[in-house]
Every structure is written in structure tokens, then in C-alpha cells.
Motif scaffolding. Structure first.
Motif, PDB file in Angstrom:
ATOM      1  N   GLU A  23      -0.282 -15.833 -12.377  1.00  0.00           N
ATOM      2  CA  GLU A  23      -1.649 -16.035 -11.891  1.00  0.00           C
ATOM      3  C   GLU A  23      -1.557 -17.014 -10.723  1.00  0.00           C
ATOM      4  OE1 GLU A  23      -5.527 -16.953 -14.322  1.00  0.00           O
ATOM      5  OE2 GLU A  23      -4.504 -18.838 -13.944  1.00  0.00           O
ATOM      6  N   HIS A 127      -0.378  -9.624 -15.247  1.00  0.00           N
ATOM      7  CA  HIS A 127      -1.539 -10.519 -15.263  1.00  0.00           C
ATOM      8  C   HIS A 127      -2.726  -9.875 -14.547  1.00  0.00           C
ATOM      9  CE1 HIS A 127      -4.347 -13.675 -14.256  1.00  0.00           C
ATOM     10  NE2 HIS A 127      -3.794 -14.433 -15.174  1.00  0.00           N
ATOM     11  N   ASP A 162      -4.220  -9.794 -18.257  1.00  0.00           N
ATOM     12  CA  ASP A 162      -5.044 -10.941 -18.591  1.00  0.00           C
ATOM     13  C   ASP A 162      -6.482 -10.563 -18.196  1.00  0.00           C
ATOM     14  OD1 ASP A 162      -4.477 -14.352 -18.520  1.00  0.00           O
ATOM     15  OD2 ASP A 162      -6.441 -13.563 -18.002  1.00  0.00           O
ATOM     16  N   HIS A 164      -8.412 -12.247 -16.717  1.00  0.00           N
ATOM     17  CA  HIS A 164      -8.670 -12.829 -15.404  1.00  0.00           C
ATOM     18  C   HIS A 164      -8.044 -12.024 -14.275  1.00  0.00           C
ATOM     19  CE1 HIS A 164      -9.258 -16.467 -18.048  1.00  0.00           C
ATOM     20  NE2 HIS A 164     -10.402 -16.337 -17.417  1.00  0.00           N
ATOM     21  N   HIS A 186      -6.962 -17.719 -24.246  1.00  0.00           N
ATOM     22  CA  HIS A 186      -6.250 -16.528 -24.704  1.00  0.00           C
ATOM     23  C   HIS A 186      -5.412 -16.804 -25.944  1.00  0.00           C
ATOM     24  CE1 HIS A 186      -7.522 -15.414 -20.809  1.00  0.00           C
ATOM     25  NE2 HIS A 186      -6.545 -15.995 -20.154  1.00  0.00           N
TER      26      HIS A 186
HETATM   27 ZN   LIG Z   1      -6.354 -15.828 -18.056  1.00  0.00          ZN
END
Ligand SMILES: [Zn+2]
Length: 538
Positions: A23, A127, A162, A164, A186
Motif C-alpha cells: 500500500e 493489495h 485489501d 483499501h 483487518h
Molecule cells: Zn487496508
């Protein structure tokens, strides 16, 4: 006769599995390199197979069991599946990857896919908010394209993300199975990998035929602080569970994005997969998008300026019970910021109230300077924070109080009156009280402590700190900058589109380009609102 639990031609299915996970925070000057992955998590072959058993440890010091262990369990329970470990790499959130690092990750994955021989399917834990210096498309799209070329057109591809992550057409279209976490913070990494593996295996056996629909929402912030079990987002996740009770629905996913990347098509997304019923997928994706859209209008909590926060601490009755936590919202290391904000120290040096304060700061140059001094020595130094982070320089004269070199990083405690500064060689994450105890300080006795994390620290400081103030300081994870960013396709909250559908069409068509070049030296002050955000890719 072909046994139903086996793969094509009555032999076990061969499914490769691996991870490329990062990320990125576009405004962090700390680029992410191969060493960051190698130091954090980089396993392949037999070592990866061992780490993803129930007795193994998949992600050291985070999760003993994560997505790939969940996948391996799905394969084991299904029977007749030969799970082939490829390579798994993860680095903690930080600045964009160098091109060299990205090529190393992708080439390494592709080589292992090629060496694995014929694979029926492939599962990758990704991710979705990766960022690569100089790359104008979503890195995950490149990963999936390269892997598809290596594995051949007949293999079935699954990936987990993820929540996100930022979805775009090249990612969605490359995949037969797509699932995302459903919890923030998470905790459901392993269940997510299990769901991906289960859908993938059933698809390979012809038991299901996944088709999907997805929508993009013109929202980059909202839903409170995006906690899945609190209102308003709780209602969306409950609705998803309800949808999945229908046996025709294979999976539903909701993405609330990481707002600190430079993706021009940044925005929330929903994804629905059904068993061979595209019209149902389309209809439910609309319904889910509508639910998600309805939760956007939650105001941000009050954000304090640094001086205002110190005033609040000085007058707070809570500090008699334990330190007030000042959450450095613009320098969240857990979201990829470098942790080199000097503004708290600057303000505390001006403040005459004798507040007992605990402040970590990333400054590798200052660390070099003080780390060779003995405890008890008086030093004078210029604190500048993370190189390239454009922080105010603060001149300090203090005493070396303690040193520590542990898995929480290398740091030196500098004492200036009642102020305790941890000068850190690496981005600091003082989530656990032992961060300060290792430096000889009992955090309970402080008036305030500065955190570089939004949520996790509360678990460990539940009996230490009872008041939490988010403070803004013009760093790399500024929610205010995101909130006022100008976009060519209007997005909430800097605009207030009356409906999500127009934004959905425009954002899905836009695909990924970068909205701005990575700025190695982010300017401070109001200009960080970044008008260049309206001009993708320069
Ligand atoms: Zn996240």
C-alpha cells in the motif's frame, strides 16, 4: 469415469499461489525498494509452503495465518488439489516502489509461474493500492497481465484485495474470481484467501461459472473513519451478507480505497459475482452501490491544529488518568507516511507549560549524529525530520536519556526538560506501550503522547490513555488535502455529485493514469491542496 473432486481429465488440479502486496503513500519521500520487501516478508517455494500450513507463520509479527494459509486450507479441504507455492512478498506501507523493485517482484513471480509447469489456476493475494514511480497504469493490472501471459489463456485466475484497493477495468477484467477483505481494522485475511480459493476450485471443477458486475463511486472519503463494525459502514457489510445468502451469489465486495495514492480514477467500488447470471450481478451491483453511496456523508471528526491540541491537553482533566493521545493524522506511518513530522516538537519547545510529552520522530541524519553519543551526554542538534519531507528545522539541546535497538526500530531518547523525543532511524510505530518502556519511560506518567496510527494502538493503550485527539500537521496522509483535492471527474467530498451513476461511468472509463508525478519534496502549507490533481499524468 472422471471423479468429480478431481480436475480436468481426472487428475488433481494444479493451482499456483503467491502474493505481491504493498500500500503506497504517493507523498512520502521514502521510496520503497527491494530491501524493504526482503527485510519484511519474502518467501518462495518450500519455505512458502511451510509458512502457509496451520503450524506455520505466514506474516511474521502480524498474522500467523493470512490469505495464502486460507487458500491452502481451501485446497486441502477440497481434496484433489495440488497447491503450488510460487513467491510471496510484502513490505509495510511507504512511498511508491522504484521501477527496479517492481520489475524484480513481477519478473520473480513470472519466472516461478513459468517454472511451475502447467497450472490449471492461479491465486494471488494483492493489495490494490500499489504505486510505482513512473508507471502510468495500475501496478496490479500489470502484475495480472504478465502473470496471464505466463500461465496461458486457459488458466483460471483469482485474486484477493485489501478493501483499501482501487479497482479499475484492467484489474476486474483480468480475473475470474475477485474478493476483498470485509473488516477494517483487518482481521479477515485468512478467511478472504479461503473464499478466493474455494471459488477458484469450484470454478475449475465446473461447479460454478462466475460472472461479475462492478460499479465505481465518485467518493474518496467518507463512511466515518471506515470501521466495518460501526455505523454507517456496518449497514453496507450487513447488506452484503444478506445478498450472499442467495445461492446464486458467489461473492460481494466493497472497496473504500486508500486516498493517498495518485490514481486518477481513485474512488470507492463495489463488485458482485454471481453463478452464471450476469443480469443478477448487474442488478445487485446497482443495489450495493446505492447502499454504499448513502453512507458517504459522515463528517470528519474535529481535527486540531498542533497548538490547539496542546491547549486541549493542558486543560484536560483526562491527563490526570493517563496521557492524552495526539493522533498525528497527517503523518500516519501505518498508512505509508514517513513519520518525520517535527511540528509537535517545534510547538512543545515554544510551549511554556511544562507538558510531559512523548514524541517520536523519524530523522535518520539526527539519529546518526546522536547514536554514537553515550547516555548522559548533552548534545545540540538540528532536527529536520525525514529527508525531503519539508518539515520545519528545530534546534534542540538535550541529554541522551536512553537508546534502544529492537524489532520496534533503532531509536535514541533525547530529553529536553519534560519533553521526551524518540529520534528514530526508521519510521516509528509506537503502537505498544513497550515502545516507550524500552526507552526507560512509563507512558502512563506522561501528559501526552503522539501516535502515528489511527486505531490499533487503542487496543494496547486501553488502560493507559482515555482521550484521543486527531491533529493535523501537513504531512503525507492529509485528509484535508484529499477533502479539497480538485478532480476532473467530480468526487465527494470536494464536490457533491447528486448521483453516483455519472461518476461511475466516467471513472470506469478513465482507467488508471496518475494524477500527479511523485513529489519527492512535498511543499508545506495550503498549496498541498494540489491543484495538479485535476490534471492526470501531468
Ligand atoms: Zn487496508
Amino acid at each position: 469415469m472422471i471423479r468429480l473432486d478431481l480436475g480436468r481429465g481426472g487428475r488433481p488440479l494444479r493451482i499456483g499461489y503467491g502474493r505481491i502486496f504493498h500500500e503506497a503513500c504517493a507523498d512520502s519521500p521514502l521510496l520503497t525498494t527491494r530491501e524493504n520487501f526482503e527485510r519484511m516478508h519474502h518467501l518462495d517455494g518450500e519455505a512458502l509452503a511451510r509458512a502457509t500450513t496451520l503450524r506455520g507463520t505466514e506474516l511474521k509479527s502480524f498474522f500467523p495465518h493470512a490469505e495464502l494459509t486460507g487458500f491452502a486450507q481451501a485446497a486441502r479441504l477440497a481434496g484433489g488439489v495440488d497447491a503450488v507455492p510460487l513467491v510471496s512478498s510484502l513490505a509495510i506501507p511507504s512511498g511508491p516502489l522504484t521501477r527496479e523493485c517492481f520489475d524484480w517482484l513481477v519478473d520473480g513471480m513470472v519466472q516461478r509461474v513459468e517454472r511451475a509447469g502447467r497450472l490449471d489456476g492461479l491465486y494471488l493475494a494483492l493489495h490494490g493500492s500499489m504505486e510505482v514511480l513512473g508507471l502510468d497504469e495500475a501496478p496490479e493490472a500489470v502484475i495480472l497481465r504478465r502473470v496471464r501471459e505466463a500461465v496461458g489463456p486457459d488458466a483460471t485466475l483469482a485474486a484477493s484485495f485489501d478493501l483499501h484497493g482501487n479497482l479499475s477495468a484492467p484489474i476486474v477484467d483480468a480475473l475470474d474470481v475477485l474478493v476483498a477483505y470485509r473488516s477494517n481494522p483487518h482481521w479477515d485475511l485468512a478467511p478472504t484467501g479461503f473464499r478466493a480459493g474455494n471459488r477458484l476450485i469450484r470454478a475449475l471443477r465446473g461447479q460454478i461459472q462466475p460472472v461479475h458486475a462492478w460499479r465505481k463511486l465518485p467518493v474518496v472519503l467518507g463512511g466515518g473513519i471506515n470501521i466495518d463494525f460501526l455505523p454507517p459502514l456496518r449497514s453496507v457489510f450487513r447488506f452484503m451478507k444478506r445478498l450472499e445468502r442467495d445461492p446464486r451469489v458467489l461473492s460481494t465486495s466493497f472497496f473504500t480505497v486508500h486516498p493517498f495514492t495518485s490514481a486518477a480514477d481513485l474512488g470507492w467500488a463495489v463488485h458482485v459475482s454471481t453463478d452464471g447470471d450476469p443480469a443478477l450481478a448487474e442488478r445487485l451491483a446497482d443495489q450495493l452501490a446505492e447502499r454504499a453511496w448513502a453512507t458517504r456523508r459522515v463528517p470528519l471528526p474535529k481535527l486540531y491544529e498542533v497548538d490547539e491540541a496542546l491547549e486541549a491537553v493542558a486543560t484536560s482533566p483526562w491527563r490526570r488518568l493517563g496521557p492524552v493521545t495526539l493522533v498525528d493524522a497527517d503523518d500516519i506511518v501505518g498508512a505509508g507516511a514517513p513519520g518525520g513530522n517535527t511540528r509537535f516538537i517545534e510547538a512543545l519547545m515554544r510551549d511554556g507549560r511544562g507538558l510531559r510529552a512523548l514524541v517520536p520522530v523519524h530523522d535518520p541524519q539526527a539519529f546518526e549524529q546522536v547514536s554514537s553519543e553515550p547516555v548522559g551526554a548533552t548534545v545540540e542538534l538540528a532536527l529536520r525530520g525525514t529527508p525531503g519531507y519539508a518539515q520545519p528545522e528545530v534546534t534542540l539541546r538535550g541529554t541522551i536519556g536512553a537508546k534502544s535497538d529492537s524489532d520496534l526500530g533503532r531509536r535514541v531518547r533525547l530529553d529536553i526538560g519534560p519533553l521526551r523525543v524518540a529520534i528514530c532511524a526508521e519510521p516509528p510505530l509506537p503502537i505498544h506501550p513497550k515502545y516507550w518502556r524500552e526507552l526507560g519511560v512509563n507512558p502512563r506518567e506522561a501528559d501526552l503522547m503522539v501516535q502515528k496510527n489511527f486505531f490499533h494502538y487503542r487496543l494496547f493503550h486501553a488502560t493507559t490513555s482515555f482521550r484521543h485527539l486527531p491533529v493535523v500537521s501537513r504531512g503525507a496522509t492529509s485528509l484535508r488535502s484529499v477533502a479539497v483535492a480538485e478532480w476532473d471527474i467530480p468526487r465527494y467530498p470536494s464536490s457533491d455529485p447528486p448521483d453516483w451513476r455519472e461518476g461511475d461511468r466516467a471513472l470506469r472509463a478513465a482507467g488508471r493514469t496518475r494524477r500527479q508525478a511523485h513529489a519527492p519534496s512535498p511543499p508545506s502549507g495550503s498549496e498541498r491542496g494540489s491543484p495538479s490533481r485535476s490534471h492526470p499524468a501531468g
